[in-house]
Design an enzyme around this catalytic site. Sequence first.
Site, PDB file in Angstrom:
ATOM      1  N   ARG A  24      19.850  -6.567  18.701  1.00  0.00           N
ATOM      2  CA  ARG A  24      18.540  -6.628  18.019  1.00  0.00           C
ATOM      3  C   ARG A  24      17.538  -7.268  18.962  1.00  0.00           C
ATOM      4  O   ARG A  24      16.415  -6.817  19.097  1.00  0.00           O
ATOM      5  CB  ARG A  24      18.646  -7.407  16.717  1.00  0.00           C
ATOM      6  CG  ARG A  24      19.102  -6.616  15.511  1.00  0.00           C
ATOM      7  CD  ARG A  24      20.319  -5.749  15.765  1.00  0.00           C
ATOM      8  NE  ARG A  24      20.840  -5.091  14.598  1.00  0.00           N
ATOM      9  CZ  ARG A  24      21.844  -5.567  13.854  1.00  0.00           C
ATOM     10  NH1 ARG A  24      22.450  -6.701  14.174  1.00  0.00           N
ATOM     11  NH2 ARG A  24      22.266  -4.887  12.815  1.00  0.00           N
ATOM     12  N   ASP A  26      24.605  -1.853  18.751  1.00  0.00           N
ATOM     13  CA  ASP A  26      24.185  -1.710  17.353  1.00  0.00           C
ATOM     14  C   ASP A  26      23.163  -0.590  17.287  1.00  0.00           C
ATOM     15  O   ASP A  26      22.843   0.038  18.306  1.00  0.00           O
ATOM     16  CB  ASP A  26      23.646  -3.035  16.781  1.00  0.00           C
ATOM     17  CG  ASP A  26      24.026  -3.185  15.312  1.00  0.00           C
ATOM     18  OD1 ASP A  26      23.679  -2.274  14.541  1.00  0.00           O
ATOM     19  OD2 ASP A  26      24.669  -4.180  14.943  1.00  0.00           O
ATOM     20  N   HIS A  36      26.748   1.500  12.503  1.00  0.00           N
ATOM     21  CA  HIS A  36      25.904   0.775  13.465  1.00  0.00           C
ATOM     22  C   HIS A  36      25.957   1.484  14.823  1.00  0.00           C
ATOM     23  O   HIS A  36      26.034   0.846  15.876  1.00  0.00           O
ATOM     24  CB  HIS A  36      26.333  -0.690  13.571  1.00  0.00           C
ATOM     25  CG  HIS A  36      25.956  -1.494  12.356  1.00  0.00           C
ATOM     26  ND1 HIS A  36      24.653  -1.807  12.049  1.00  0.00           N
ATOM     27  CD2 HIS A  36      26.717  -2.018  11.365  1.00  0.00           C
ATOM     28  CE1 HIS A  36      24.629  -2.514  10.905  1.00  0.00           C
ATOM     29  NE2 HIS A  36      25.860  -2.643  10.478  1.00  0.00           N
ATOM     30  N   GLU A  73      29.464  -2.091   7.291  1.00  0.00           N
ATOM     31  CA  GLU A  73      28.266  -1.419   6.776  1.00  0.00           C
ATOM     32  C   GLU A  73      28.142   0.036   7.240  1.00  0.00           C
ATOM     33  O   GLU A  73      27.053   0.481   7.593  1.00  0.00           O
ATOM     34  CB  GLU A  73      27.008  -2.189   7.201  1.00  0.00           C
ATOM     35  CG  GLU A  73      26.941  -3.580   6.613  1.00  0.00           C
ATOM     36  CD  GLU A  73      25.663  -4.314   6.981  1.00  0.00           C
ATOM     37  OE1 GLU A  73      25.030  -4.869   6.090  1.00  0.00           O
ATOM     38  OE2 GLU A  73      25.286  -4.322   8.184  1.00  0.00           O
ATOM     39  N   THR A 100      20.272 -11.333  15.475  1.00  0.00           N
ATOM     40  CA  THR A 100      19.016 -11.826  16.052  1.00  0.00           C
ATOM     41  C   THR A 100      17.764 -11.042  15.651  1.00  0.00           C
ATOM     42  O   THR A 100      16.791 -11.015  16.393  1.00  0.00           O
ATOM     43  CB  THR A 100      19.117 -11.839  17.593  1.00  0.00           C
ATOM     44  OG1 THR A 100      19.504 -10.521  18.004  1.00  0.00           O
ATOM     45  CG2 THR A 100      20.113 -12.859  18.087  1.00  0.00           C
ATOM     46  N   GLU A 101      17.788 -10.409  14.487  1.00  0.00           N
ATOM     47  CA  GLU A 101      16.558  -9.720  14.063  1.00  0.00           C
ATOM     48  C   GLU A 101      15.354 -10.666  14.134  1.00  0.00           C
ATOM     49  O   GLU A 101      14.257 -10.262  14.502  1.00  0.00           O
ATOM     50  CB  GLU A 101      16.700  -9.219  12.619  1.00  0.00           C
ATOM     51  CG  GLU A 101      17.578  -8.000  12.454  1.00  0.00           C
ATOM     52  CD  GLU A 101      19.034  -8.348  12.198  1.00  0.00           C
ATOM     53  OE1 GLU A 101      19.468  -9.468  12.569  1.00  0.00           O
ATOM     54  OE2 GLU A 101      19.753  -7.504  11.647  1.00  0.00           O
TER      55      GLU A 101
HETATM   56  C1  ACM Z   1      27.431  -7.894   9.213  1.00  0.00           C
HETATM   57  O1  ACM Z   1      26.655  -8.834   8.944  1.00  0.00           O
HETATM   58  N1  ACM Z   1      27.094  -6.653   8.902  1.00  0.00           N
HETATM   59  C2  ACM Z   1      28.707  -8.125   9.859  1.00  0.00           C
END
Ligand code: ACM
Length: 758
Positions: free
Chosen positions: A171, A200, A270, A332, A474-475
């Site tokens: 990020r 990612d 991701h 996710e 780190t967004e």
């Molecule tokens: C995560 O926060 N998606 C591992």
Amino acid sequence: MRRILLLAMATGLAACASQPRQNTAPVDTTPLSLIPMPAQLARVPGLFRIDASTKIATAAGDTQAKKVAGQLQGWLRQARGVTLPIVEGKPGSGTIWLHTEASVKGIEAYTLDVDDKGVRIAANDETGLFYGAVTLWQLVTDPAAQNGVPGVHIVDKPRFEWRGLMLDSSRHFQSVSEIEHLLDQMAMHKLNTFHWHLTDDQGWRLQIDKYPNLTEVASCRKPVGPDIALTGGADKPYCGFYTKEEAKQIVAYAAERHITVVPEIEMPGHAQAAVAAYPQFGAGKKHTVSGDWGVNTALFNVDDGTFTFLEDVLDEVMEVFPSTYIHVGGDEAAKDEWEHSPKVQAKMKSLGIDDEEKMQGWFVARIGDYLEQHHRRLIGWDEILDGKVPASATVMSWRGTKGAIKAANAGHDVVMAPSPNLYMDYLQSTLPDEPAGRPIIQSLESVYTFEPVPPGIPADKASHVLGEQLTLFTEYQPNWQRVQHALFPRVAAVAERTWSPIPDWNGFLTRLPAQFSRYRAAGIMPADSAFAVAIDAQAAGSDKATVTLASQTGFGKIRYSTDGTPPTAQSPEYTAPFEVTLPTTVQAITFVNGFGVSGPRASTIDAKSLLRRSSDQLATCNDRLPIRIESPVLVDGVRPVYKVDIMDTCWMWKGVKLDGRYGVAISVNRLPYNYALWKDAANVVSRKAKSRDGEIEIHQDTCDGPKLTTIPLAKAKGGPATIDGILPKREGTHDLCIVITGKPGPATMWAIGDVQLR
Ligand code: ACM
């Protein structure tokens, strides 16, 4: 001292403490500020002064001790400005003796003894000696030990084998030297695992020779929000990757400090940056590298060619990273693309797999087998449990602790990285100067008091818990300064919880000021949220206010001033709320032993400020997904932060006395809306707008209550701006619901900053 003696007794050291040589001199009782606190520590008579005549000694041929001697020499040079010679010699007579000794039992274990004659550090290998040397360095850099290192007898080893820190370099990207700086600090906290999140949706950060587009294409994205200031313009891409040589340099740098680097290559989700570079490995439409935070839906497909790609990547990853563990993500992975892909569906049918979650299990198991064939072990986020994974797979529990409980009970090893407890992108305080982040407060105390072995894991399975880690996505940390703020001093809390057998929050707090001095000496800027003073003022009559001061921990003494000068150790101590006449500027600092441990905080209290609230001080109406977001542009020379629910732009100001209030001025700003909400996108609240730009509406009592005013956002001309409206005459105390009409997104959203009643 009482605390330390109690700790020594609790850890069974009372017997050991009698062993060191006879010395009738009194024992120094000044508390020692070691973090993590050693497993067993006893104070003994003696004081050893390190000066230019001190030597670091090792036995001839003890190469491990010699290596650590060199490292200790460097640290002591930095701390004391003298370069101690390294000699072959014996313990005693003014030496710091480092010795490899099989009799010291335990992995990473060491003993450390200090008396008048010198220092002796013994361990059964280089790692133990290294940690003994770190403890000595902490003793030397303890401000309470400036006259010399006090006599101690320490027998120490860690509670857990995985004492970790995860850094997301996708990020936002950190330079090699920043990562080395972090590794230095990890080592000085005795952390031993650097989990490096390298890929990612928002960027692929590792050079892979066989697939050059991973760095030529997938390492760049359109800049979003604060990135634009970093890149120098909205048309300048945000890019960054580590060459294999740089990654190897980091691995070697970490190894010197007894830290293993565990790389993470995300799959099957991701994966957006990777499939943007190589669309043939994607399961859906063509993608570009994402600039959206959240759940992007790009997945790798399940073709054999894609596994060849992933295995090729893993081959190069394994060439760079010698770690036993390779992290393959697994979290996710929204299954929409697989659900809609005829090829994926056909493959599932041929395998007899009837749902996409099980298909992910098959995917991860196939990768796990590949890693096993290469004598590596798979580790993944807790979603990997949704399918069948190799028994050797280790589970990283992030969706709270339930993944850990399920995994340990099923016989898997687990690493604790639960959100929100150990997620460092959550805020540390409610202070007005807290930087952007996710607004569930994870105070230092909440990080410290998180117990790594959750209650649902029975005693006979507890050994499956390898340890825990700080986890920093780190967004909201676009640069190194913000990474430091998020991690320090929380690193110290996790270091102690993963190393020391018995938690001691109050003791930890007393040892923290010394750790802050070490941070300052190392050029680290920690968050002072545990000690910083929050200044609250409530109107008390027409020209007075009652001021309340508080710090998060209540540790130390708050001293304050009201005369415009910064508080000193001699300023009045705060003991109870006090009254000020308007206007007054209150300044406050927390002091410990006469030294300031927080930065100064100031608040000017006047008639206007008592009628003003920032979005931070307001509640969000429905708490769907509130975030504190920073302005992409400077406003009055700073980058203000706005608390806004990105699914419902609505705030509540509770208990407002409306008598005599005739108007309102609201600072507003247009923020980037770069969120991938997946299924939650359908739940974003839309309110009917009367114009293209929308309006701010203020309702009385509830959001459906009488409308007091409507302020067209067109007045803000794109923002940032302060826009105002007229309030009708009202009496009494009411809640105010402040809503922005329209719908946040798709590209930008309006947010409110300060609300000023007139
Ligand atoms: C995560 O926060 N998606 C591992």
